[in-house]
Design an enzyme around this catalytic site. Structure first.
Site, short mmCIF file in Angstrom:
data_model
loop_
_atom_site.label_atom_id
_atom_site.label_comp_id
_atom_site.label_asym_id
_atom_site.label_seq_id
_atom_site.Cartn_x
_atom_site.Cartn_y
_atom_site.Cartn_z
N ASP A 174 44.76 48.73 45.48
CA ASP A 174 45.99 49.38 45.05
C ASP A 174 45.80 49.51 43.55
O ASP A 174 45.90 48.52 42.82
CB ASP A 174 47.22 48.52 45.38
CG ASP A 174 48.50 49.25 45.00
OD1 ASP A 174 48.48 49.99 44.00
OD2 ASP A 174 49.51 49.08 45.69
N HIS A 175 45.49 50.74 43.08
CA HIS A 175 45.03 50.85 41.69
C HIS A 175 46.12 50.43 40.69
O HIS A 175 45.82 50.16 39.53
CB HIS A 175 44.49 52.24 41.38
CG HIS A 175 45.53 53.31 41.34
ND1 HIS A 175 45.95 53.97 42.46
CD2 HIS A 175 46.24 53.83 40.31
CE1 HIS A 175 46.87 54.84 42.12
NE2 HIS A 175 47.07 54.79 40.84
N HIS A 237 52.57 50.63 45.95
CA HIS A 237 52.72 50.37 44.50
C HIS A 237 54.04 49.64 44.17
O HIS A 237 54.05 48.67 43.42
CB HIS A 237 52.67 51.68 43.72
CG HIS A 237 51.48 52.52 44.02
ND1 HIS A 237 50.23 52.00 44.21
CD2 HIS A 237 51.35 53.86 44.18
CE1 HIS A 237 49.38 52.99 44.46
NE2 HIS A 237 50.04 54.12 44.46
P1 NAP Z 1 38.09 64.19 48.73
O1 NAP Z 1 37.99 64.82 47.38
O2 NAP Z 1 38.59 65.02 49.86
O3 NAP Z 1 36.65 63.61 49.09
C1 NAP Z 1 36.33 63.15 50.36
C2 NAP Z 1 34.88 62.74 50.41
O4 NAP Z 1 34.56 62.39 51.73
C3 NAP Z 1 33.93 63.84 49.99
O5 NAP Z 1 32.87 63.28 49.23
C4 NAP Z 1 33.39 64.35 51.31
O6 NAP Z 1 32.11 64.88 51.11
C5 NAP Z 1 33.36 63.06 52.12
N1 NAP Z 1 33.38 63.28 53.57
C6 NAP Z 1 34.30 63.98 54.28
N2 NAP Z 1 33.99 63.95 55.58
C7 NAP Z 1 32.86 63.22 55.71
C8 NAP Z 1 32.04 62.84 56.79
N3 NAP Z 1 32.31 63.20 58.05
N4 NAP Z 1 30.94 62.10 56.55
C9 NAP Z 1 30.65 61.73 55.27
N5 NAP Z 1 31.38 62.04 54.20
C10 NAP Z 1 32.47 62.79 54.41
O7 NAP Z 1 39.01 62.89 48.71
P2 NAP Z 1 39.36 61.95 47.44
O8 NAP Z 1 40.51 62.54 46.72
O9 NAP Z 1 38.10 61.67 46.67
O10 NAP Z 1 39.92 60.64 48.16
C11 NAP Z 1 39.08 59.68 48.78
C12 NAP Z 1 39.93 58.48 49.21
O11 NAP Z 1 40.58 57.95 48.05
C13 NAP Z 1 41.07 58.82 50.18
O12 NAP Z 1 41.28 57.71 51.01
C14 NAP Z 1 42.29 58.98 49.27
O13 NAP Z 1 43.48 58.70 49.96
C15 NAP Z 1 41.99 57.92 48.24
N6 NAP Z 1 42.62 58.14 46.95
C16 NAP Z 1 42.29 59.22 46.18
C17 NAP Z 1 42.89 59.40 44.94
C18 NAP Z 1 42.54 60.55 44.05
O14 NAP Z 1 43.05 60.59 42.92
N7 NAP Z 1 41.71 61.49 44.47
C19 NAP Z 1 43.83 58.44 44.48
C20 NAP Z 1 44.14 57.35 45.28
C21 NAP Z 1 43.52 57.20 46.50
P3 NAP Z 1 31.41 66.02 51.98
O15 NAP Z 1 32.43 67.11 52.16
O16 NAP Z 1 30.24 66.42 51.14
O17 NAP Z 1 31.02 65.35 53.24
#
Ligand code: NAP
Length: 490
Positions: A174-175, A237
């Site tokens: 939980d950042h 949070h």
């Molecule tokens: P994102 O931009 O949609 O990235 C998702 C990643 O998962 C991509 O690298 C994608 O790469 C990979 N992926 C998707 N399907 C896959 C599969 N079948 N096999 C292997 N890799 C796969 O999501 P994100 O924003 O980085 O978020 C990631 C996590 O962090 C989530 O749980 C989100 O709730 C959490 N989070 C994110 C933020 C934020 O600020 N972004 C903040 C808090 C929490 P490919 O398409 O190349 O496979």
């Protein structure tokens, strides 16, 4: 015991091409590397990359600066992998063993799942099947929120993870727990006897926790519309801010002692009752309005990818009670929402007035003593006191004593970002600022009871650019209180 040594580690970065990895995780790893941590990273996602093109991608994500940059980037490797295909993991085992030997990483492994939550369980299973979790060193799993979408799904996910990892090896992020002023709550409370001695129902009238955003749903529309403010912000949070504010002093500052005290608070929160639900909680959605800077904003239904009949809440306020000796009768008000008038996360502790205070009747300018913990965007503390105004008349006026980290942040000194602290903690094996399973479970029980209770109450509405609906003010008026206006530190 917390290990304090910087042990060499192989980091498996699942979701290596995603938004979180580029915006937060690579810059955080760079800072940690410059502080002397030894590690190598294998980036994993479906997209095709060579080691070189992956290193260029990571390079673009880093802040300016040449300090050990090339040697840092040289430690990044890439393997295309689909989480759902076990044979991809067998190949991963080979490359990990090679990198482990090359950098003498002693079999220590950190698996970071920066992935959509539906992949958490299958990732853990495939790691085990391929033998990647059988290692001569330690293994740790970091997972992003959300951890399930209710207690039942969280239990199922936890069960799947426990097939592969022990509870002590699971680091649920939980950042908020990595933020400077959130970590400061414990220091403020437990290193200052003047606060600890009044931190209870005898001296505190109420506690107000606000996490307000000016932004709308942006490109997270489809995720947000299925989630809403309660699950997106309150379950994680806000509950963390509340437990840190309300917990008893731990007997020692060990991770399990601290987390144990936080769980006790969650257990003591009075359950929601359907009968009195309108006195306990408000759920609302924004409609069109004007932001303080004059920008006209459409309503939630005007956002891209939101159904015109969606009744997802973009605002929640609640009046909670913690039924234990310290907090008996003290309301804890919480609120969070999108498209509100200000972006701010802060905790306000309102102290009780002095009984039969003659000043209250003689002078109009007196206000209650408030301690404000500014978490973001300001970072600091304000203590609101009443003093006699300089001069003959001697009227009493409120003043604020401020301690601010803002200036320090603007100066050259590097203040670690939340992800930098948390990654660093995990590399050291310090789980204090990660959520333990029972914290997650009690938090889901509370939010599940809210979801069950509020099904029958109508959704309220508020204009974008305000601080929420009038019903949110009424929650506090029930006890004779009001929300204190959010303040910026000078
Ligand atoms: P994102 O931009 O949609 O990235 C998702 C990643 O998962 C991509 O690298 C994608 O790469 C990979 N992926 C998707 N399907 C896959 C599969 N079948 N096999 C292997 N890799 C796969 O999501 P994100 O924003 O980085 O978020 C990631 C996590 O962090 C989530 O749980 C989100 O709730 C959490 N989070 C994110 C933020 C934020 O600020 N972004 C903040 C808090 C929490 P490919 O398409 O190349 O496979």
């Amino acid at each position: 015991m917390v290990e304090t040594t910087k042990e060499p580690t192989l980091i498996f970065m699942f979701g290596a091409t995603g938004d979180l990895a580029s915006r937060k995780l690579y810059p955080a790893l760079y800072e940690i590397y410059k502080k002397g941590n030894e590690f190598a990273v294998i980036g994993l996602a479906r997209r095709q990359h060579t080691h070189e093109s992956y290193r260029s991608m990571v390079d673009r994500a880093l802040p300016q600066g040449a300090d050990r940059r090339k040697e840092f980037l040289d430690r990044f490797y890439y393997q295309p992998l689909d989480i759902t295909e076990p044979e991809n993991f067998a190949r991963l085992k080979n490359i990990s063993d090679q990198i482990d030997t090359q950098y003498q990483l002693n079999g220590n492994r950190m698996f970071y799942l920066s992935l959509a939550p539906r992949f958490f369980g299958v990732a853990a299973r495939n790691l085990k099947k391929a033998g990647l979790t059988e290692t001569s060193g330690w293994k740790r799993l970091i997972i992003e929120k959300p951890f399930g979408h209710n207690l039942e799904s969280a239990e199922k996910l936890n069960h799947d993870l426990l097939e592969v990892f022990d509870e002590a090896e699971i680091y649920r992020i939980d950042h908020y727990l990595g933020k400077e002023m959130v970590q400061n709550i414990e220091a403020l409370r437990f290193a200052n006897p003047i606060f600890e001695s009044v931190w209870n129902h005898r001296s505190i009238a109420n506690v107000q926790i606000t996490l307000s955003e000016t932004l709308g749903v942006g490109d997270r529309a489809s995720y947000y519309d299925q989630t809403g403010a309660l699950l997106d912000m309150v379950q994680n949070h806000i509950m963390q801010l509340l437990t840190l504010t309300a917990m008893e002093p731990p007997s020692r500052f060990e991770p399990e002692d601290i987390r144990q005290e936080k769980v006790k608070v969650l257990k003591s929160i009075r359950p929601m009752s359907s009968d009195a639900i309108t006195n306990q909680i408000v759920r609302a959605q924004y409609k069109q309005g004007v932001m303080p800077d004059g920008t006209r904003i459409g309503g939630y239904h005007d956002e891209n990818n939101i159904d015109s009949d969606s009744d997802t809440e973009t605002f929640v306020a609640a009046r909670l009670f913690i039924d234990n000796y310290r907090w008996t009768g003290v309301p804890f008000y919480i609120r969070t929402g999108k498209r509100l008038a200000a972006k701010s996360t802060e905790i306000v502790i309102q102290f009780k007035d002095i009984p039969n205070n003659p000043y209250l009747y003689e002078f109009n300018h007196i206000g209650p003593n408030l301690l404000v913990i500014h978490i973001q965007p300001d970072e600091g503390l304000s203590l609101k006191l009443n003093v006699k105004e300089f001069g003959e008349e001697g009227e009493t006026v409120p003043i604020a004593m401020n301690f601010s980290n803002n200036v320090k942040r603007q100066a050259d000194t590097h203040t670690p970002d939340a992800y930098e602290r948390l990654l660093s903690d995990c590399l050291r094996g310090d789980s204090t600022n990660f959520t333990r399973w029972d914290e997650v479970a009690f938090s889901w029980s509370l939010t599940d009871s809210i979801v069950a209770a509020w099904k029958d109450i109508p959704l309220d509405y508020y204009e974008a650019g305000t601080m929420g609906p009038a019903s949110s003010d009424r929650l506090l008026a029930l006890d004779g209180f009001c929300w204190w206006p959010l303040t910026r530190m000078e």
